[in-house]
Design a protein around this motif. Structure first.
Motif, mmCIF file in Angstrom:
data_model
loop_
_atom_site.group_PDB
_atom_site.id
_atom_site.type_symbol
_atom_site.label_atom_id
_atom_site.label_comp_id
_atom_site.label_asym_id
_atom_site.label_seq_id
_atom_site.Cartn_x
_atom_site.Cartn_y
_atom_site.Cartn_z
ATOM 1 N N SER A 167 35.461 46.215 51.360
ATOM 2 C CA SER A 167 35.028 46.620 50.025
ATOM 3 C C SER A 167 33.502 46.614 49.922
ATOM 4 C CB SER A 167 35.603 45.658 48.988
ATOM 5 O OG SER A 167 35.004 45.858 47.734
ATOM 6 N N GLU A 168 32.981 47.503 49.082
ATOM 7 C CA GLU A 168 31.542 47.474 48.780
ATOM 8 C C GLU A 168 31.219 46.330 47.826
ATOM 9 O OE1 GLU A 168 30.044 51.201 47.415
ATOM 10 O OE2 GLU A 168 30.849 52.304 49.141
ATOM 11 N N HIS A 169 32.239 45.800 47.160
ATOM 12 C CA HIS A 169 32.044 44.705 46.199
ATOM 13 C C HIS A 169 33.045 43.575 46.480
ATOM 14 C CE1 HIS A 169 29.437 47.432 44.020
ATOM 15 N NE2 HIS A 169 30.389 48.339 44.087
ATOM 16 N N PRO A 170 32.897 42.897 47.626
ATOM 17 C CA PRO A 170 33.883 41.876 48.020
ATOM 18 C C PRO A 170 34.035 40.748 47.001
ATOM 19 C CG PRO A 170 31.933 41.795 49.443
ATOM 20 C CD PRO A 170 31.826 43.037 48.624
ATOM 21 N N LYS A 171 32.944 40.383 46.329
ATOM 22 C CA LYS A 171 33.028 39.317 45.329
ATOM 23 C C LYS A 171 33.977 39.715 44.199
ATOM 24 C CE LYS A 171 30.136 36.614 42.169
ATOM 25 N NZ LYS A 171 28.741 36.337 41.756
ATOM 26 N N ASN A 172 33.864 40.965 43.732
ATOM 27 C CA ASN A 172 34.724 41.437 42.641
ATOM 28 C C ASN A 172 36.189 41.469 43.071
ATOM 29 O OD1 ASN A 172 32.340 41.780 41.293
ATOM 30 N ND2 ASN A 172 32.347 44.013 41.375
ATOM 31 N N ILE A 173 36.425 41.891 44.313
ATOM 32 C CA ILE A 173 37.805 41.957 44.821
ATOM 33 C C ILE A 173 38.389 40.557 44.939
ATOM 34 C CG2 ILE A 173 39.255 42.642 46.782
ATOM 35 C CD1 ILE A 173 38.184 45.034 45.198
ATOM 36 N N ALA A 174 37.608 39.634 45.512
ATOM 37 C CA ALA A 174 38.088 38.251 45.645
ATOM 38 C C ALA A 174 38.419 37.670 44.274
ATOM 39 C CB ALA A 174 37.045 37.396 46.356
ATOM 40 N N LYS A 175 37.594 37.994 43.283
ATOM 41 C CA LYS A 175 37.848 37.501 41.919
ATOM 42 C C LYS A 175 39.129 38.105 41.339
ATOM 43 C CE LYS A 175 35.701 36.713 37.419
ATOM 44 N NZ LYS A 175 36.914 36.998 36.659
ATOM 45 N N GLU A 176 39.414 39.360 41.670
ATOM 46 C CA GLU A 176 40.670 39.967 41.198
ATOM 47 C C GLU A 176 41.882 39.199 41.712
ATOM 48 O OE1 GLU A 176 41.319 44.184 41.655
ATOM 49 O OE2 GLU A 176 39.177 44.587 41.323
ATOM 50 N N TYR A 177 41.849 38.830 43.002
ATOM 51 C CA TYR A 177 42.952 38.031 43.569
ATOM 52 C C TYR A 177 42.994 36.648 42.921
ATOM 53 C CZ TYR A 177 43.903 41.387 47.300
ATOM 54 O OH TYR A 177 44.265 42.497 48.016
ATOM 55 N N TYR A 178 41.823 36.053 42.774
ATOM 56 C CA TYR A 178 41.739 34.718 42.156
ATOM 57 C C TYR A 178 42.349 34.746 40.761
ATOM 58 C CZ TYR A 178 39.653 30.470 40.227
ATOM 59 O OH TYR A 178 39.460 29.257 39.621
ATOM 60 N N ASP A 179 41.963 35.757 39.985
ATOM 61 C CA ASP A 179 42.483 35.861 38.615
ATOM 62 C C ASP A 179 44.003 36.086 38.604
ATOM 63 O OD1 ASP A 179 39.933 35.508 37.651
ATOM 64 O OD2 ASP A 179 39.582 37.637 37.222
ATOM 65 N N ALA A 180 44.479 36.906 39.541
ATOM 66 C CA ALA A 180 45.938 37.154 39.618
ATOM 67 C C ALA A 180 46.692 35.877 39.962
ATOM 68 C CB ALA A 180 46.232 38.234 40.655
ATOM 69 N N ILE A 181 46.102 35.066 40.818
ATOM 70 C CA ILE A 181 46.746 33.811 41.239
ATOM 71 C C ILE A 181 46.696 32.768 40.121
ATOM 72 C CG2 ILE A 181 46.419 31.807 42.767
ATOM 73 C CD1 ILE A 181 45.704 33.888 44.994
ATOM 74 N N HIS A 182 45.620 32.745 39.367
ATOM 75 C CA HIS A 182 45.406 31.665 38.415
ATOM 76 C C HIS A 182 45.721 32.032 36.954
ATOM 77 C CE1 HIS A 182 43.125 30.220 41.928
ATOM 78 N NE2 HIS A 182 43.540 29.049 41.500
ATOM 79 N N THR A 183 46.436 33.147 36.756
ATOM 80 C CA THR A 183 46.824 33.467 35.377
ATOM 81 C C THR A 183 48.280 33.129 35.140
ATOM 82 O OG1 THR A 183 47.254 35.750 36.068
ATOM 83 C CG2 THR A 183 45.135 35.292 35.025
#
Length: 197
Positions: A181-197
């Protein structure tokens, strides 16, 4: 459920360090899977990560227990084929995760002393072109047959997280989606948010 990043062996050491620092707040661990790099280069990567205060407890060395032992990293992820019982005798201080591709391999890995297993690939992924994805049926059987943590890898998207949570896995491992990804931080946060919601 944990989020594990798996490096894709396509970045320079400096690029990789910058990416790992960006995603560190969102990941529970990273498997340093840099197959084309020499042992000296992997040691340099780990030492530089330590210098910039990347959390050593989040590092997992892929397939190289000698390096993990030298750098006082607790965990090694073993690809298929490496003799786990021999390595456990040789490196009693290390914990070993094992990559598996079937229920039978997972059962053997647990019997041999693996601390966890990583099963895949679940869904269609660019890193396994032309190979049929394994889906979640066997994953469900592995989870119900083992007592150790089971992680899943391969084509997993944030939209899959809820379905995988129902299977009972300990976490997901993500490679291409983050590291290509060109924005790995944003992608990692998407997974984090999916896991922690």
């Amino acid at each position: 459920m944990k989020l594990i990043a798996v490096t894709n062996d396509r970045m320079s050491i400096d690029e990789l360090i910058q990416t790992l620092l960006a995603i560190e707040p969102y990941i529970d661990a990273v498997i340093l899977r840099e197959k084309s790099k020499t042992d000296t280069e992997i040691l340099k990567l780990i030492q530089k990560l330590k210098e910039v205060n990347f959390n050593v407890k989040k590092m997992i060395v892929h397939g190289k227990p000698t390096i993990a032992n030298t750098e006082q990293i607790d965990k090694v992820q073993l690809p298929g084929g490496l003799p786990l019982p021999d390595l456990m005798r040789q490196y009693p201080a290390l914990l070993f995760g094992k990559s598996v591709h079937s229920l039978e391999e997972a059962i053997v890995a647990e019997a041999d002393g693996a601390e966890s297993v990583l099963y895949g690939h679940l869904f269609k992924t660019n890193s396994k072109p032309g190979l049929q994805p394994r889906g979640t049926d066997d994953l469900r059987r592995i989870v119900s047959s083992l007592t150790i943590p089971v992680y899943a890898i391969g084509g997993i998207r944030p939209s899959h997280i809820e379905r995988l949570r129902e299977v009972g896995i300990a976490g997901v491992a993500i490679m291409s989606t983050i590291f290509e990804s060109e924005h790995p931080k944003n992608i990692a946060k998407e997974y984090y948010d999916a896991i922690h919601t």
